[in-house]
Each structure stands twice: as C-alpha cells, then as structure tokens.
Design an enzyme around this catalytic site. Structure first.
Site, PDB file in Angstrom:
ATOM      1  N   LYS A 217       0.388  -1.174  -0.598  1.00  0.00           N
ATOM      2  CA  LYS A 217      -0.149  -0.129   0.131  1.00  0.00           C
ATOM      3  C   LYS A 217       0.857   1.069   0.064  1.00  0.00           C
ATOM      4  O   LYS A 217       1.778   1.162   0.226  1.00  0.00           O
ATOM      5  CB  LYS A 217      -0.993  -0.355   1.328  1.00  0.00           C
ATOM      6  CG  LYS A 217      -2.296  -0.723   0.603  1.00  0.00           C
ATOM      7  CD  LYS A 217      -3.043  -1.141   2.031  1.00  0.00           C
ATOM      8  CE  LYS A 217      -4.196  -2.157   1.272  1.00  0.00           C
ATOM      9  NZ  LYS A 217      -5.500  -2.627   2.708  1.00  0.00           N
ATOM     10  N   ARG A 253      -2.351 -10.202   4.793  1.00  0.00           N
ATOM     11  CA  ARG A 253      -3.056 -10.748   3.675  1.00  0.00           C
ATOM     12  C   ARG A 253      -1.823 -10.080   2.586  1.00  0.00           C
ATOM     13  O   ARG A 253      -1.645  -8.542   2.984  1.00  0.00           O
ATOM     14  CB  ARG A 253      -4.301  -9.813   3.345  1.00  0.00           C
ATOM     15  CG  ARG A 253      -4.842  -9.714   2.371  1.00  0.00           C
ATOM     16  CD  ARG A 253      -5.871  -9.073   2.381  1.00  0.00           C
ATOM     17  NE  ARG A 253      -7.302  -8.979   0.292  1.00  0.00           N
ATOM     18  CZ  ARG A 253      -6.220  -7.935  -0.117  1.00  0.00           C
ATOM     19  NH1 ARG A 253      -5.578  -7.407  -0.404  1.00  0.00           N
ATOM     20  NH2 ARG A 253      -6.788  -8.052  -1.207  1.00  0.00           N
TER      21      ARG A 253
HETATM   22  N1  PMM Z   1      -6.689  -4.367   1.016  1.00  0.00           N
HETATM   23  C1  PMM Z   1      -7.356  -4.455  -0.639  1.00  0.00           C
HETATM   24  C2  PMM Z   1      -8.034  -5.372  -0.561  1.00  0.00           C
HETATM   25  N2  PMM Z   1      -8.922  -6.326   0.163  1.00  0.00           N
HETATM   26  N3  PMM Z   1      -9.015  -6.947   2.640  1.00  0.00           N
HETATM   27  C3  PMM Z   1      -9.065  -7.130   3.450  1.00  0.00           C
HETATM   28  N4  PMM Z   1      -9.076  -8.049   4.338  1.00  0.00           N
HETATM   29  N5  PMM Z   1      -8.136  -6.451   4.585  1.00  0.00           N
HETATM   30  C4  PMM Z   1      -7.884  -5.226   3.675  1.00  0.00           C
HETATM   31  O1  PMM Z   1      -6.847  -4.702   3.677  1.00  0.00           O
HETATM   32  C5  PMM Z   1      -7.751  -5.329   1.838  1.00  0.00           C
HETATM   33  C6  PMM Z   1      -8.893  -6.113   0.975  1.00  0.00           C
HETATM   34  C7  PMM Z   1      -6.754  -3.806  -1.330  1.00  0.00           C
HETATM   35  O2  PMM Z   1      -5.537  -3.833  -2.177  1.00  0.00           O
HETATM   36  P1  PMM Z   1      -4.933  -4.988  -3.139  1.00  0.00           P
HETATM   37  O3  PMM Z   1      -5.233  -4.069  -4.251  1.00  0.00           O
HETATM   38  O4  PMM Z   1      -3.466  -4.763  -2.619  1.00  0.00           O
HETATM   39  O5  PMM Z   1      -5.907  -6.145  -2.930  1.00  0.00           O
END
Ligand code: PMM
Length: 271
Positions: A217, A253
């Site tokens: 991020k 994650r």
């Molecule tokens: N961040 C993204 C998408 N899904 N789910 C959870 N549980 N926590 C998060 O911080 C989160 C998520 C956005 O990031 P990405 O585009 O790299 O998937």
C-alpha cells in the site's frame, strides 16, 4: 473461535489473488483464469494458507463493476482452487457474489465494507455459516480519501468496528466466526495507517482474531525512494508482517507470500 479456521501456532499468511484489470499493484496480471489458478498454486507452495480471490478493485478512485462481471472473473477460479483443496476467501462487497462463491467452495467471506455496501450481505453471511472478515470502512473507493477524518483514529476505528460487530451479531453472524480488520488505506492517511499498526493491540483487545492488509500500500511505498517499483514494496511489507507476528496477529494479507514466509522464518529462529 471454531478450530477449522484457527491457526494457533503461527500467524496465518493469506495470499492475494486479484482477478482484475485495475488493482493498484497487480491489476491485469491474473485476469486470465489459468494464470490466476497457477499463481494461486504458486502462492500456496510459498506458504499461503488461504488464497483471497477478488474480482473488483478497491484502489482509491476505483469505479464499481457489476455482480455478473465479478462472478465471470472469479467463480471459475474459486471453483478450481476449492477442487484442489486450497482454502479460499472471497474478497467481495456483494452478497450475491459471496453466496455464489461460498456455494462453489470458498470458505471465508472477506468484505472490505464490513457489510455496509450491500444490505443483503449480513443475511448471506449469517446463512452461509462461513467465517466473515469484517473490515473498517467508511465509503466506496471513489471518494474514500475525503473521509479520513478522525478524533483518534484507533479509538474511532475500534468503535466503528464494534458497531458493525454488533450489527452482524444481531443479524445472525455469530461472534466466533468474525475476524476483524482495520482496513488500512480505506479512508485512512499514511500516518493513520501507521498509528493503527503501532496500536494494533487496542483492536486485539476486542477479543477477536485480527487480520491486517498492509501489502504494497502507498504508506508502505513511502518508506522507499521515489520511483521505487511495486515489487520493492515487498521488503517493507515482509518486515511489517514479522513485526505483526510478534504482536500475536491472526493473519496478514500479502501479495508476495514468499517474502513474508522468509521474514516469519527469520523471526521464528530468533523467538
Ligand atoms: N485491502 C485491499 C483489498 N482487500 N481485504 C482485507 N481484508 N484487508 C485489506 O486491507 C484489503 C482487502 C486492497 O488491496 P489490493 O488491491 O492489493 O487487494
């Protein structure tokens, strides 16, 4: 919490599989189903215990897509991974998508909106019996940055998560299948994300497992020189993973599972 999704002896590593053309760090790489499935298998080989499959980007400013398109992107992937015995979570704000993918073998519902985006989500989560990842959220990505105003970000996020926790319980989602997530980057500035990480124990004090998604991020990128590549964000991400393991987190994650696995191995040798 039910044993089936308790990862007691070590922190869980959730590998990210974005089957999207526009996610901020890996958009377009895994839109093809075969590419997505083989990437997921690779992540499992590197130590991911769960694969988080998403079909809709939540990058700042992202536009929504429809359920039909979301399902076209992810349903065959979820089905194939579940058939392989891979534990899948589905990253969706849509109740219909959650329902269809749980039917197809997904095990976890990962709803970054905490049940706020779709009025039917709480009922679907309740009926599914699946563990539900409840994230802190204040509104859709298109204008979420304008909502990053808090008196005390950790206190406010905790209070708002507690409110959603109560709503979910009232709707029939038992407390022992809820996992909390502070939703880093969702209506939060870089400083607010760091503040949450520094005080993560205040969220853990709610007594539920906590998952964190810091991977790649922008606040992580800010540690690096200007112009650093997306993959260079994996080193600071892995360091954060190891530090969070020290804090007793339930899971992280991440995009680069191998980097986090190595960081956790080093931490274990010191621990
Ligand atoms: N961040 C993204 C998408 N899904 N789910 C959870 N549980 N926590 C998060 O911080 C989160 C998520 C956005 O990031 P990405 O585009 O790299 O998937």
């Amino acid at each position: 919490m039910a044993d089936a999704y308790r990862f007691a002896d070590s922190m869980l590593v959730m590998g990210i599989l974005n089957v999207t053309p526009d996610s901020f760090s890996d958009g377009g790489q895994f839109l093809d189903h075969d590419a997505a499935i083989s990437h997921a298998r690779e992540l499992v080989g590197q130590g991911a215990q769960i694969i988080d499959v998403g079909g809709e980007s939540t990058r700042p400013g992202a536009e929504r897509i429809g359920v039909a398109e979301e399902l076209r992107r992810i349903l065959p992937v979820v089905r194939a991974l579940a058939r392989d015995g891979i534990r899948v979570s589905v990253d969706t704000m849509n109740a219909e998508t959650a329902h269809a993918t749980i039917d197809a073998g997904a095990e976890f519902i990962n709803d970054v909106s905490g049940g706020l985006a779709d009025p039917d989500m709480v009922a679907v989560a309740a009926g599914s019996g699946a563990p539900y990842i409840l994230s802190h959220w204040r509104g859709h990505s298109v204008d979420m940055n304008s909502r990053a105003h808090y008196d005390d970000v950790v206190v406010d996020v905790r209070t708002e998560l507690l409110g959603r926790l109560e709503a979910l319980e009232a709707g029939g989602v038992e407390r022992d299948r809820i996992i909390l997530d502070p939703g880093l980057g969702f209506a939060k500035t870089a400083d607010q994300n760091w503040e949450i990480l520094a005080r993560i124990s205040e969220l853990q004090s709610l007594g539920l497992p906590v998952l964190v998604g810091a991977s790649r991020k922008r606040f992580i990128a800010a540690l690096l020189p200007d112009g650093a590549s997306m993959t260079e964000r994996d080193l600071p991400t892995a360091v954060v993973s190891a530090l969070l393991a020290d804090a007793g987190l339930w899971g992280v994650r991440v995009h680069n599972v191998a980097a986090t696995t190595v960081a956790l191995a080093a931490r274990r040798r010191l621990g």
